[in-house]
Scaffold this active site. Sequence first.
Site, mmCIF file in Angstrom:
data_model
loop_
_atom_site.group_PDB
_atom_site.id
_atom_site.type_symbol
_atom_site.label_atom_id
_atom_site.label_comp_id
_atom_site.label_asym_id
_atom_site.label_seq_id
_atom_site.Cartn_x
_atom_site.Cartn_y
_atom_site.Cartn_z
ATOM 1 N N GLU A 160 -33.373 14.431 22.620
ATOM 2 C CA GLU A 160 -34.683 14.500 21.923
ATOM 3 C C GLU A 160 -34.518 14.799 20.435
ATOM 4 O O GLU A 160 -35.398 14.366 19.670
ATOM 5 C CB GLU A 160 -35.560 15.557 22.609
ATOM 6 C CG GLU A 160 -35.980 15.192 24.017
ATOM 7 C CD GLU A 160 -34.844 15.212 25.020
ATOM 8 O OE1 GLU A 160 -33.947 16.055 24.886
ATOM 9 O OE2 GLU A 160 -34.851 14.363 25.921
ATOM 10 N N ASP A 162 -36.754 15.783 33.917
ATOM 11 C CA ASP A 162 -36.582 16.795 34.960
ATOM 12 C C ASP A 162 -37.867 17.059 35.741
ATOM 13 O O ASP A 162 -38.532 18.087 35.573
ATOM 14 C CB ASP A 162 -36.062 18.087 34.324
ATOM 15 C CG ASP A 162 -34.688 17.870 33.700
ATOM 16 O OD1 ASP A 162 -34.095 16.797 33.944
ATOM 17 O OD2 ASP A 162 -34.219 18.757 32.971
ATOM 18 N N ASP A 182 -28.273 11.855 27.583
ATOM 19 C CA ASP A 182 -29.229 12.915 27.923
ATOM 20 C C ASP A 182 -29.379 13.866 26.738
ATOM 21 O O ASP A 182 -28.639 13.766 25.751
ATOM 22 C CB ASP A 182 -28.691 13.649 29.166
ATOM 23 C CG ASP A 182 -29.676 14.656 29.705
ATOM 24 O OD1 ASP A 182 -30.888 14.479 29.496
ATOM 25 O OD2 ASP A 182 -29.231 15.638 30.335
HETATM 26 C C1 GLC Z 1 -30.769 17.756 31.855
HETATM 27 C C2 GLC Z 1 -31.008 16.378 32.490
HETATM 28 C C3 GLC Z 1 -30.582 16.406 33.931
HETATM 29 C C4 GLC Z 1 -29.106 16.822 33.996
HETATM 30 C C5 GLC Z 1 -28.898 18.180 33.325
HETATM 31 C C6 GLC Z 1 -27.427 18.570 33.237
HETATM 32 O O1 GLC Z 1 -31.598 18.700 32.422
HETATM 33 O O2 GLC Z 1 -32.351 15.981 32.362
HETATM 34 O O3 GLC Z 1 -30.768 15.149 34.523
HETATM 35 O O4 GLC Z 1 -28.702 16.894 35.326
HETATM 36 O O5 GLC Z 1 -29.418 18.147 32.004
HETATM 37 O O6 GLC Z 1 -26.704 17.639 32.525
#
Ligand code: GLC
Length: 728
Positions: free
Chosen positions: A366, A451, A363
């Site tokens: 980017e 998200d 995650d």
């Molecule tokens: C980001 C991710 C989400 C995750 C959060 C905390 O917003 O896109 O899926 O729960 O980070 O890690």
Amino acid sequence: MDQTAPAVDWTVARDQELLRRDKRSLGQNIFAGVAQYHKAQLAGIGVTRLTVLPPGQLLPPSAAVVSNTAWEEAAQLLPLQMHWQQSMPGTFDITFSLSADAVCFGLGERFSGLNIRGAIHTLTTTDQTRHNESADAFYKAIPLCIIGSGTNYSAIFLDSSAPQRWDLDADLTALGGIELFTRRGWQLYVLGSASLPEIVAAYTELTGRGCMPPLWALGHQQCRWSYPDEATVTHIALEFRRRQIPCDTIVLDIDYMDEYRVFTTSPARFPDLKGLAEKLRQQNFKIVTIVDPGVKVDARYSIYKESVAGKFVCVNADGTPFIEEVWPGDCVFPDFSNVATRDWWGKHLEFYTSNGVAGIWNDMNEPSFFKLKNPTPKLICQMPEDADQPFFQRDSTGTVGHLEVRNLYGSLMSQSTFEGLTEVEPNKRPFVLTRSAYAGVQRYSAVWLGDNMSWWQHLELSIPMLLNMGLSGVPFAGVDVGGFAGDCSAELLVRWYETGIFYPFFRNHCRLGDRAQEPWAFGAEVERHIRSLIEVRYSLLPYIYSLFWENRDNGAPLMRPLSWHYPDDRYAIRVSDQFMFGAEILVAPILERGSVTRPVYLPRGLWHPFGGGEALQGEQLHLVHFPLGTVPAFVRDGAIIPLLSSVQSTVEYHKSDITFRVFGKTATGTFVDDDGESFGYASGQFNKWQLSYSNEQFTANSQHSGFVGSDRQYFVAAADSVRTVNLK
Ligand code: GLC
């Protein structure tokens, strides 16, 4: 990410004057480098390639292209009436014509209906907190656009990891334009013309296809930011079993870590990850853990020390590590463009595998930072000079400014993860999930679309968004079922599951602080609906698995626009709120609060409601009644669908009966079987049958035999009778 955390916004409010730059005023080409034209055949269709090298530049390594095709020199001519020029140092303009009836698909993750024509699309990987129409840069940047209609499509693939802005006839002038902001070389491919399936087959031959996913990863995955401790995780898993709701995976979000240090676990809350994984394994669950790229700056933390000592991190102009803030506070960032970093990071994944973790979720890649100021006022006109780059990375050509390779960060992180996992466990198919991605990511990872909100609009948009991901070569994709941010409602959750059981990647996930949305969170009635929907997902697993098999052969996505199979149907090409799930199932979900009916367009032929009932005639619009909890799907007359008998997880897959359900008087289908976890299939350890039914006779013709391992009974269900069959 959390709405309260400021994201870096790499785009600026659109400068209208700049966007209106007259596309016809070509002829000011200041280009003084090398341009070469080549052509080849890929998957049976013609491909033209333009290679552009500014003076003194080497061609950057492509992270996307894997094809070994022999390219022939070609005349200086690009199809689609394309022109290109370098209009100033650091900016290229490419223009092309768009015929009146042409639709545009692809460009990866787009906040859009299926046809992405008529808008500007920015390709700069962005942690996009605003999932609404004023945002056009998202987590992924996949510069492939498919253009055409009917059986006649072409595609443009601009292989450059630098920022791009695609104008797909936003001013209704029947022109398309790409602005590419780079000082490095790039390659542009024009594919076709050919049919939509042929274009995607050729593009995925060029950029590669994924390995078969592990079967367990196709089951239901349950996530939440965050299950705070081992007791909660165990409790959630046991609730699934107690309530007999099928599920394969519990996903651990950032709070399993010790102050968000990757490759650690919290001593207080997750003191025994290995023990937890074992406890869950006994209940037939897998664990997936999140792994973000940011490495906490902490002199006592070995990963940080190694990352800096080994020069594995992104750097400032003076060579010192680049530091920015994410969840752990100040962090350094692995430079995944550097092969040595990818190896180093990949080796550390043993921490997870040795603790029993089955898959990795990447995650914030980017990459997302909490503070970095927006560099786009310059970026929007041209790629900045090195001195103005926010920080630096290294690839095989040497030092490179971050913005030149930013769009690759997530993909290269997935590559490192995939390769690291296969290194540690060579005969196990890895499961990797990533938020950010570039073209070719399908070789390494599944994706989810970040998200989203618990909004009806986001349920609706999930369909065209996932269709465009699939057409962009990435089949293993999904969105958070129930929506990530905001409180989900009972009705929305059930409706979301009605659609979500057809997402190739099927995960329920929600944000810290929002209302719980596990399948039982809204009481017994809602739970009953969701249980039976998840059961349908599991019954479809043999069909879903054969669709992944097909993807491996020809790149066909699992979720397909209607026009994929019905190219000459002029209505089908406009349908954005229905999809084909493989060739045999048409899905048309309820996408509106309080609604129990919707118009469904059925293409030619006869269509059987998934849950039974009278078949409907195609080439017509029907008003269909779908009460809450219905599977909103139709099966094509002439299909044989293999259906698994009831299971609680994929661990039971090879022992559970399969029924070949015949729809119609004559029908065909395929069925593939292998161990669902190793790479044995690649050396022939699989079975494949061609199924047919006519004159009330069922036949299974073995096309390949190489796997011994399933211990199950097979049945055929045709008309009103069910009988056993032997598969040889
Ligand atoms: C980001 C991710 C989400 C995750 C959060 C905390 O917003 O896109 O899926 O729960 O980070 O890690």
